[in-house]
Design a protein around this motif. Sequence first.
Motif: not given
Length: 302
Positions: A148-161
Amino acid sequence: MNDVKSTVSQLERQFRELTPEEIIAGNKIQADAVDEEYQEFHEAYQKGICYLCNRPFDDVDEMNPCMHILLRRKRFKKGLYESLFKNCEYFRIAAFLRWVANEEVSAKNINDLKDECADNKVFNETIVWKNIEWTFDCSQSDFDGHEGSEFGNEPHWHFQMKEDGFIFIKFNDFHIKFEDNDLITMSLVKDNAIQHTFGNAGMGMQNVMDIADEQPELFLNNSKTANECEEKAAVRVQSIISAPPGETFSGEDVYQAIQMSKRTGKTISACMQEIFGHKCSAFVMVSPHDGVPEIAKRGKRK
């Protein structure tokens, strides 16, 4: 996603039909291929060139950005990183950055310790190289997709730099979609159909601690003291050595072990056991060195 599940089921059936000899042969072929690719990387790295695109680290084809822009040897625009994430697999990026970090010092700059990772994380690891810090983060809800999310409704990961301690890419800048190959590999690992490692060239602190726990004698025999190179030490080793029943260690015995340690680089514990054989017993405590980077934490999703 249905295609991924179908591929995983097919591969698992194929793996179950393999003989032990075929599994060993297949693993060797894969390991040899990785070793060959790593040698290409290593030789190019020594020249300041990316083995993937044959360009210097401070140069890039902006129409087709390469993974080496993550080294931040030039201040590329953030839009290039978004383009990169759309076309690169998680495992490829993670392996590349692990290889880079281990060119500086083996394992120490890769904190993938399970004890420091929250239970709800599929993975959460921080890698440091020179003035750059990268963190990969994926919770179970990220992996499942936020329904139900507008962003990230598919399998995903996050990244910080981070660069020089300042955040350049924030965790919430991108919801990076997993490629099918990532999902297939992670599903096979979850089902215990395969084991995945980044190999010796990509080993992190969890590998070091696993070896210390599962093969303590091998670990001690192959451990070297940091001596003047304290900043390269990956672990702290504290040992309590007990003399054989009815015997004691003399000052000369300890001095001999210390001198052997200085001469060979082996730990004093390993030297004592080498001098006295298995007559003496040792209680060894191994812990990550203070210089191992902390895993950067992501705040709750808003």
